[in-house]
Write a protein that holds these residues in place. Structure first.
Motif, PDB file in Angstrom:
ATOM      1  N   ARG A  44       0.835  -1.196   0.000  1.00 43.16           N
ATOM      2  CA  ARG A  44       0.000   0.000   0.000  1.00 43.16           C
ATOM      3  C   ARG A  44       0.873   1.251   0.000  1.00 43.16           C
ATOM      4  O   ARG A  44       1.916   1.305   0.647  1.00 43.16           O
ATOM      5  CB  ARG A  44      -0.944   0.012   1.207  1.00 43.16           C
ATOM      6  CG  ARG A  44      -2.069  -0.992   1.085  1.00 43.16           C
ATOM      7  CD  ARG A  44      -3.118  -0.791   2.157  1.00 43.16           C
ATOM      8  NE  ARG A  44      -4.195  -1.763   2.030  1.00 43.16           N
ATOM      9  CZ  ARG A  44      -5.260  -1.588   1.257  1.00 43.16           C
ATOM     10  NH1 ARG A  44      -5.391  -0.466   0.571  1.00 43.16           N
ATOM     11  NH2 ARG A  44      -6.184  -2.511   1.184  1.00 43.16           N
ATOM     12  N   CYS A  45       0.438   2.259  -0.742  1.00 47.80           N
ATOM     13  CA  CYS A  45       1.159   3.520  -0.865  1.00 47.80           C
ATOM     14  C   CYS A  45       1.158   4.254   0.479  1.00 47.80           C
ATOM     15  O   CYS A  45       0.114   4.379   1.119  1.00 47.80           O
ATOM     16  CB  CYS A  45       0.510   4.375  -1.954  1.00 47.80           C
ATOM     17  SG  CYS A  45       1.173   6.052  -2.070  1.00 47.80           S
ATOM     18  N   GLN A  46       2.314   4.747   0.882  1.00 49.39           N
ATOM     19  CA  GLN A  46       2.427   5.488   2.131  1.00 49.39           C
ATOM     20  C   GLN A  46       1.824   6.888   2.039  1.00 49.39           C
ATOM     21  O   GLN A  46       1.626   7.550   3.056  1.00 49.39           O
ATOM     22  CB  GLN A  46       3.901   5.612   2.525  1.00 49.39           C
ATOM     23  CG  GLN A  46       4.576   4.294   2.816  1.00 49.39           C
ATOM     24  CD  GLN A  46       4.009   3.626   4.051  1.00 49.39           C
ATOM     25  OE1 GLN A  46       4.003   4.221   5.119  1.00 49.39           O
ATOM     26  NE2 GLN A  46       3.543   2.409   3.917  1.00 49.39           N
ATOM     27  N   GLY A  47       1.522   7.341   0.807  1.00 45.17           N
ATOM     28  CA  GLY A  47       0.929   8.655   0.634  1.00 45.17           C
ATOM     29  C   GLY A  47      -0.581   8.635   0.671  1.00 45.17           C
ATOM     30  O   GLY A  47      -1.211   9.339   1.462  1.00 45.17           O
ATOM     31  N   CYS A  48      -1.195   7.798  -0.188  1.00 46.89           N
ATOM     32  CA  CYS A  48      -2.659   7.765  -0.276  1.00 46.89           C
ATOM     33  C   CYS A  48      -3.258   6.519   0.359  1.00 46.89           C
ATOM     34  O   CYS A  48      -4.490   6.404   0.452  1.00 46.89           O
ATOM     35  CB  CYS A  48      -3.093   7.838  -1.747  1.00 46.89           C
ATOM     36  SG  CYS A  48      -2.640   6.372  -2.736  1.00 46.89           S
ATOM     37  N   TYR A  49      -2.409   5.561   0.782  1.00 44.73           N
ATOM     38  CA  TYR A  49      -2.823   4.330   1.461  1.00 44.73           C
ATOM     39  C   TYR A  49      -3.627   3.380   0.561  1.00 44.73           C
ATOM     40  O   TYR A  49      -4.252   2.434   1.040  1.00 44.73           O
ATOM     41  CB  TYR A  49      -3.630   4.646   2.735  1.00 44.73           C
ATOM     42  CG  TYR A  49      -2.919   5.608   3.628  1.00 44.73           C
ATOM     43  CD1 TYR A  49      -1.656   5.308   4.156  1.00 44.73           C
ATOM     44  CD2 TYR A  49      -3.469   6.843   3.934  1.00 44.73           C
ATOM     45  CE1 TYR A  49      -0.990   6.197   4.951  1.00 44.73           C
ATOM     46  CE2 TYR A  49      -2.795   7.749   4.738  1.00 44.73           C
ATOM     47  CZ  TYR A  49      -1.556   7.410   5.245  1.00 44.73           C
ATOM     48  OH  TYR A  49      -0.884   8.305   6.041  1.00 44.73           O
ATOM     49  N   GLU A  78      10.325   3.189  -3.945  1.00 45.29           N
ATOM     50  CA  GLU A  78      10.572   2.438  -2.711  1.00 45.29           C
ATOM     51  C   GLU A  78      11.695   3.121  -1.951  1.00 45.29           C
ATOM     52  O   GLU A  78      12.770   3.394  -2.483  1.00 45.29           O
ATOM     53  CB  GLU A  78      10.946   0.994  -3.016  1.00 45.29           C
ATOM     54  CG  GLU A  78      11.085   0.150  -1.764  1.00 45.29           C
ATOM     55  CD  GLU A  78      11.312  -1.331  -2.053  1.00 45.29           C
ATOM     56  OE1 GLU A  78      11.587  -2.086  -1.115  1.00 45.29           O
ATOM     57  OE2 GLU A  78      11.220  -1.710  -3.239  1.00 45.29           O
ATOM     58  N   TYR A  79      11.435   3.433  -0.680  1.00 48.33           N
ATOM     59  CA  TYR A  79      12.423   4.124   0.152  1.00 48.33           C
ATOM     60  C   TYR A  79      12.294   3.606   1.570  1.00 48.33           C
ATOM     61  O   TYR A  79      11.208   3.606   2.154  1.00 48.33           O
ATOM     62  CB  TYR A  79      12.199   5.634   0.097  1.00 48.33           C
ATOM     63  CG  TYR A  79      13.099   6.436   1.006  1.00 48.33           C
ATOM     64  CD1 TYR A  79      14.479   6.464   0.796  1.00 48.33           C
ATOM     65  CD2 TYR A  79      12.576   7.163   2.067  1.00 48.33           C
ATOM     66  CE1 TYR A  79      15.310   7.195   1.632  1.00 48.33           C
ATOM     67  CE2 TYR A  79      13.400   7.899   2.904  1.00 48.33           C
ATOM     68  CZ  TYR A  79      14.772   7.909   2.683  1.00 48.33           C
ATOM     69  OH  TYR A  79      15.596   8.632   3.509  1.00 48.33           O
ATOM     70  N   LYS A  80      13.406   3.119   2.113  1.00 53.19           N
ATOM     71  CA  LYS A  80      13.435   2.557   3.470  1.00 53.19           C
ATOM     72  C   LYS A  80      12.361   1.479   3.649  1.00 53.19           C
ATOM     73  O   LYS A  80      11.603   1.477   4.626  1.00 53.19           O
ATOM     74  CB  LYS A  80      13.267   3.663   4.520  1.00 53.19           C
ATOM     75  CG  LYS A  80      14.489   4.571   4.649  1.00 53.19           C
ATOM     76  CD  LYS A  80      14.349   5.524   5.828  1.00 53.19           C
ATOM     77  CE  LYS A  80      15.629   6.329   6.012  1.00 53.19           C
ATOM     78  NZ  LYS A  80      15.536   7.270   7.164  1.00 53.19           N
ATOM     79  N   LYS A  81      12.279   0.586   2.662  1.00 43.90           N
ATOM     80  CA  LYS A  81      11.381  -0.562   2.689  1.00 43.90           C
ATOM     81  C   LYS A  81       9.898  -0.168   2.692  1.00 43.90           C
ATOM     82  O   LYS A  81       9.032  -0.958   3.067  1.00 43.90           O
ATOM     83  CB  LYS A  81      11.682  -1.467   3.894  1.00 43.90           C
ATOM     84  CG  LYS A  81      13.082  -2.061   3.866  1.00 43.90           C
ATOM     85  CD  LYS A  81      13.331  -2.972   5.053  1.00 43.90           C
ATOM     86  CE  LYS A  81      14.735  -3.569   5.019  1.00 43.90           C
ATOM     87  NZ  LYS A  81      14.989  -4.458   6.175  1.00 43.90           N
ATOM     88  N   LYS A  82       9.604   1.066   2.274  1.00 43.56           N
ATOM     89  CA  LYS A  82       8.231   1.523   2.143  1.00 43.56           C
ATOM     90  C   LYS A  82       7.963   1.900   0.697  1.00 43.56           C
ATOM     91  O   LYS A  82       8.886   2.185  -0.062  1.00 43.56           O
ATOM     92  CB  LYS A  82       7.950   2.707   3.078  1.00 43.56           C
ATOM     93  CG  LYS A  82       8.058   2.354   4.555  1.00 43.56           C
ATOM     94  CD  LYS A  82       7.764   3.565   5.435  1.00 43.56           C
ATOM     95  CE  LYS A  82       7.871   3.205   6.912  1.00 43.56           C
ATOM     96  NZ  LYS A  82       7.605   4.386   7.795  1.00 43.56           N
TER      97      LYS A  82
END
Length: 283
Positions: free
Chosen positions: A105-110, A121-125
């Motif tokens: 799932r996107c860390q911005g819009c979920y 992908e940044y820091k496993k996210k």
């Protein structure tokens, strides 16, 4: 819904007169609040208690909750007016907790990052490419370089504007690295000898009237010449103090009697021509 009736009519179940009382209309039937709570009320999926006529009810896919019970299963944040995710295991979660549970799932819009979609992908996210934005200007980073401050991402321009220190010499931002001298920041390329432009980091140098000189340039361009030993008075070699008398200067250790070599610093002396003598030798 609830209402107040002025014409007589009865509760569908207990037949009590509903005149002047609150009631609920359920499947085209008029029901008093007591019978509604006992017979018709839905059961809260969280606390397993009836959702009474006076309670605010929320529902999603044939499941029902009290408003206060509709919370994230992970962090318990209230979700009545927040976006949420219904997982396959039946749990209701806020977007952030769901994204942590579900790696794609996107860390911005979920929302789910679909296979083949452009992503970062940044820091496993994971982020959609358009959701990976600068915290300050909100513009997508895309292929630009970026810097992180805590949990926030910044493009280089915004990071410099918000956090970078300005060089004491050129007044421009210092993006990375740099040197601190007398509690002031410098670009490494600005921290050089004013005469020969030699880098001064890691070398011996001196500051004369707020101007930086390497040892060689200070000796040849700035330092006074000792009238005794004829060498520059730099503070790097013999003596750290300079003594001045009329048009001449000396290293402290060089200011001695011409005859007996007694130090004349802080003592009475006699000048004869270009030479200095202690009082005894001058007699």
């Amino acid at each position: 819904m609830t209402s107040t009736m002025t014409d007589r009519f009865d509760c569908f179940y207990c037949r009590d007169n509903l005149h002047g009382k609150k009631f609920v209309k359920k499947d085209d039937k008029h029901v008093c609040t007591k019978c509604f709570d006992k017979i018709c009320a839905n059961t809260c999926a969280e606390c397993r208690r009836p959702i009474g006529a006076d309670s605010k009810e929320l529902h999603h896919k044939n499941r029902h909750w009290h408003e206060d019970c509709f919370r994230c299963a992970k962090c318990y944040a209230p979700l009545a007016s927040e976006p949420f995710c219904a997982r396959d295991d039946g749990k209701i979660m806020c977007g952030k907790c769901s994204s942590r549970e579900d790696g794609n799932r996107c860390q911005g819009c979920y929302k789910v990052v679909m296979p083949g979609a452009k992503n970062v992908e940044y820091k496993k996210k994971l982020w959609h490419e358009e959701c990976f934005t600068c915290f300050e200007c909100n513009q997508p980073i895309r292929t630009q370089s970026f810097l992180a401050k805590g949990d926030n991402i910044y493009c280089n321009a915004c990071h410099e504007k918000k956090f970078a220190k300005n060089c004491f010499h050129c007044k421009e931002p210092i993006a990375s690295g740099g040197i601190t001298y007398q509690e002031n920041p410098w670009h490494k390329e600005c921290f050089v000898c004013v005469t020969c432009r030699k880098p001064l980091s890691g070398t011996r140098f001196t500051n004369h009237e707020n101007t930086l000189y390497c040892v060689d340039c200070y000796r040849t361009d700035v330092a006074k010449m000792c009238h005794g030993c004829k060498n520059p008075i730099t503070g790097f070699a013999r003596g750290t103090k300079v003594l001045n008398y009329e048009e001449f200067s000396w290293h402290e250790n060089c200011f001695t009697c011409k005859k007996c070599s007694l130090s004349l610093a802080n003592k009475r002396f006699v000048r004869t021509g270009d030479n200095m003598y202690c009082v005894r030798c001058a007699m």
